[in-house]
Motif scaffolding. Sequence first.
Motif, PDB file in Angstrom:
ATOM      1  N   LEU A  21       0.820  -1.206   0.000  1.00  0.00           N
ATOM      2  CA  LEU A  21       0.000   0.000   0.000  1.00  0.00           C
ATOM      3  C   LEU A  21       0.859   1.264   0.000  1.00  0.00           C
ATOM      4  O   LEU A  21       0.446   2.294  -0.526  1.00  0.00           O
ATOM      5  CB  LEU A  21      -0.953  -0.010   1.196  1.00  0.00           C
ATOM      6  N   GLY A  22       2.019   1.174   0.608  1.00  0.00           N
ATOM      7  CA  GLY A  22       2.980   2.273   0.562  1.00  0.00           C
ATOM      8  C   GLY A  22       2.521   3.538   1.272  1.00  0.00           C
ATOM      9  O   GLY A  22       1.609   3.518   2.102  1.00  0.00           O
ATOM     10  N   PRO A  23       3.147   4.651   0.909  1.00  0.00           N
ATOM     11  CA  PRO A  23       2.889   5.914   1.611  1.00  0.00           C
ATOM     12  C   PRO A  23       1.506   6.513   1.360  1.00  0.00           C
ATOM     13  O   PRO A  23       1.121   7.468   2.030  1.00  0.00           O
ATOM     14  CB  PRO A  23       3.988   6.837   1.089  1.00  0.00           C
ATOM     15  N   ALA A  24       0.766   5.961   0.430  1.00  0.00           N
ATOM     16  CA  ALA A  24      -0.588   6.467   0.181  1.00  0.00           C
ATOM     17  C   ALA A  24      -1.536   6.126   1.337  1.00  0.00           C
ATOM     18  O   ALA A  24      -2.541   6.796   1.526  1.00  0.00           O
ATOM     19  CB  ALA A  24      -1.140   5.892  -1.120  1.00  0.00           C
ATOM     20  N   LEU A  25      -1.196   5.086   2.094  1.00  0.00           N
ATOM     21  CA  LEU A  25      -2.039   4.673   3.214  1.00  0.00           C
ATOM     22  C   LEU A  25      -1.870   5.661   4.365  1.00  0.00           C
ATOM     23  O   LEU A  25      -0.774   5.849   4.877  1.00  0.00           O
ATOM     24  CB  LEU A  25      -1.658   3.260   3.684  1.00  0.00           C
ATOM     25  N   LYS A  26      -2.963   6.282   4.760  1.00  0.00           N
ATOM     26  CA  LYS A  26      -2.924   7.285   5.832  1.00  0.00           C
ATOM     27  C   LYS A  26      -3.703   6.848   7.066  1.00  0.00           C
ATOM     28  O   LYS A  26      -3.348   7.203   8.183  1.00  0.00           O
ATOM     29  CB  LYS A  26      -3.491   8.627   5.340  1.00  0.00           C
ATOM     30  N   VAL A  27      -4.800   6.107   6.877  1.00  0.00           N
ATOM     31  CA  VAL A  27      -5.671   5.666   7.970  1.00  0.00           C
ATOM     32  C   VAL A  27      -6.097   4.230   7.679  1.00  0.00           C
ATOM     33  O   VAL A  27      -6.403   3.899   6.535  1.00  0.00           O
ATOM     34  CB  VAL A  27      -6.941   6.548   8.075  1.00  0.00           C
ATOM     35  N   MET A  28      -6.125   3.369   8.714  1.00  0.00           N
ATOM     36  CA  MET A  28      -6.625   2.008   8.546  1.00  0.00           C
ATOM     37  C   MET A  28      -7.462   1.624   9.761  1.00  0.00           C
ATOM     38  O   MET A  28      -7.010   1.784  10.894  1.00  0.00           O
ATOM     39  CB  MET A  28      -5.507   0.992   8.365  1.00  0.00           C
ATOM     40  N   THR A  29      -8.660   1.116   9.498  1.00  0.00           N
ATOM     41  CA  THR A  29      -9.517   0.633  10.579  1.00  0.00           C
ATOM     42  C   THR A  29      -9.017  -0.719  11.055  1.00  0.00           C
ATOM     43  O   THR A  29      -8.681  -1.592  10.255  1.00  0.00           O
ATOM     44  CB  THR A  29     -10.977   0.510  10.101  1.00  0.00           C
ATOM     45  N   ILE A  30      -8.984  -0.879  12.372  1.00  0.00           N
ATOM     46  CA  ILE A  30      -8.519  -2.105  12.987  1.00  0.00           C
ATOM     47  C   ILE A  30      -9.393  -2.364  14.217  1.00  0.00           C
ATOM     48  O   ILE A  30      -9.765  -1.432  14.920  1.00  0.00           O
ATOM     49  CB  ILE A  30      -7.018  -1.991  13.314  1.00  0.00           C
ATOM     50  N   SER A  31      -9.756  -3.614  14.451  1.00  0.00           N
ATOM     51  CA  SER A  31     -10.644  -3.959  15.564  1.00  0.00           C
ATOM     52  C   SER A  31      -9.843  -4.237  16.829  1.00  0.00           C
ATOM     53  O   SER A  31      -8.993  -5.134  16.834  1.00  0.00           O
ATOM     54  CB  SER A  31     -11.478  -5.188  15.219  1.00  0.00           C
ATOM     55  N   PRO A  32     -10.124  -3.510  17.908  1.00  0.00           N
ATOM     56  CA  PRO A  32      -9.343  -3.712  19.126  1.00  0.00           C
ATOM     57  C   PRO A  32      -9.488  -5.104  19.734  1.00  0.00           C
ATOM     58  O   PRO A  32      -8.529  -5.624  20.301  1.00  0.00           O
ATOM     59  CB  PRO A  32      -9.856  -2.633  20.084  1.00  0.00           C
ATOM     60  N   SER A  33     -10.646  -5.740  19.584  1.00  0.00           N
ATOM     61  CA  SER A  33     -10.809  -7.075  20.186  1.00  0.00           C
ATOM     62  C   SER A  33      -9.913  -8.104  19.502  1.00  0.00           C
ATOM     63  O   SER A  33      -9.354  -8.981  20.168  1.00  0.00           O
ATOM     64  CB  SER A  33     -12.263  -7.534  20.144  1.00  0.00           C
ATOM     65  N   LEU A  34      -9.757  -8.012  18.186  1.00  0.00           N
ATOM     66  CA  LEU A  34      -8.881  -8.952  17.479  1.00  0.00           C
ATOM     67  C   LEU A  34      -7.420  -8.708  17.842  1.00  0.00           C
ATOM     68  O   LEU A  34      -6.651  -9.653  18.011  1.00  0.00           O
ATOM     69  CB  LEU A  34      -9.067  -8.826  15.963  1.00  0.00           C
ATOM     70  N   GLU A  35      -7.056  -7.455  17.960  1.00  0.00           N
ATOM     71  CA  GLU A  35      -5.678  -7.121  18.325  1.00  0.00           C
ATOM     72  C   GLU A  35      -5.349  -7.573  19.747  1.00  0.00           C
ATOM     73  O   GLU A  35      -4.254  -8.050  20.010  1.00  0.00           O
ATOM     74  CB  GLU A  35      -5.451  -5.611  18.198  1.00  0.00           C
ATOM     75  N   ALA A  36      -6.296  -7.425  20.666  1.00  0.00           N
ATOM     76  CA  ALA A  36      -6.069  -7.811  22.058  1.00  0.00           C
ATOM     77  C   ALA A  36      -5.902  -9.316  22.205  1.00  0.00           C
ATOM     78  O   ALA A  36      -5.200  -9.776  23.105  1.00  0.00           O
ATOM     79  CB  ALA A  36      -7.226  -7.323  22.929  1.00  0.00           C
ATOM     80  N   GLN A  37      -6.517 -10.102  21.309  1.00  0.00           N
ATOM     81  CA  GLN A  37      -6.489 -11.564  21.409  1.00  0.00           C
ATOM     82  C   GLN A  37      -5.281 -12.200  20.724  1.00  0.00           C
ATOM     83  O   GLN A  37      -5.063 -13.393  20.849  1.00  0.00           O
ATOM     84  CB  GLN A  37      -7.760 -12.145  20.793  1.00  0.00           C
ATOM     85  N   CYS A  38      -4.498 -11.425  19.992  1.00  0.00           N
ATOM     86  CA  CYS A  38      -3.358 -11.974  19.262  1.00  0.00           C
ATOM     87  C   CYS A  38      -2.282 -12.490  20.209  1.00  0.00           C
ATOM     88  O   CYS A  38      -2.188 -12.062  21.355  1.00  0.00           O
ATOM     89  CB  CYS A  38      -2.735 -10.904  18.366  1.00  0.00           C
ATOM     90  N   SER A  39      -1.437 -13.372  19.695  1.00  0.00           N
ATOM     91  CA  SER A  39      -0.318 -13.864  20.501  1.00  0.00           C
ATOM     92  C   SER A  39       0.659 -12.729  20.814  1.00  0.00           C
ATOM     93  O   SER A  39       1.352 -12.768  21.827  1.00  0.00           O
ATOM     94  CB  SER A  39       0.396 -15.004  19.778  1.00  0.00           C
TER      95      SER A  39
END
Length: 101
Positions: A30-48
């Motif tokens: 995606l490179g430098p064009a990517l400025k904002v990305m939605t991410i779900s906190p519950s999935l991130e909290a459950q990661c190893s």
Amino acid sequence: EGPIVESLGGLPCSDTEMSLCDFEKLLDMLGPALKVMTISPSLEAQCSNPFAKLKALLARGVRPALGHDTACSLEDIAAALQHTLADGSPLHVTHAFNVQR
């Protein structure tokens, strides 16, 4: 928005459990064009490695947006906020209150 989202809503299917390595490859594409990305906190909290993808966004100067998450807890949101505050980066929210229970 995505691909690390818990509730797809109108989004196409995605690999919500992609490895950090694959996520970083996606960010490279995606490179430098990517400025904002939605991410779900519950999935991130459950990661190893909790919140590693959120940290990867911050390291690249991409603003994380919390959203598309019907399963997150206040603790998940607070933990995500702590990471962004530690980095000094602003945080964004996608679709606030539209899936609130």
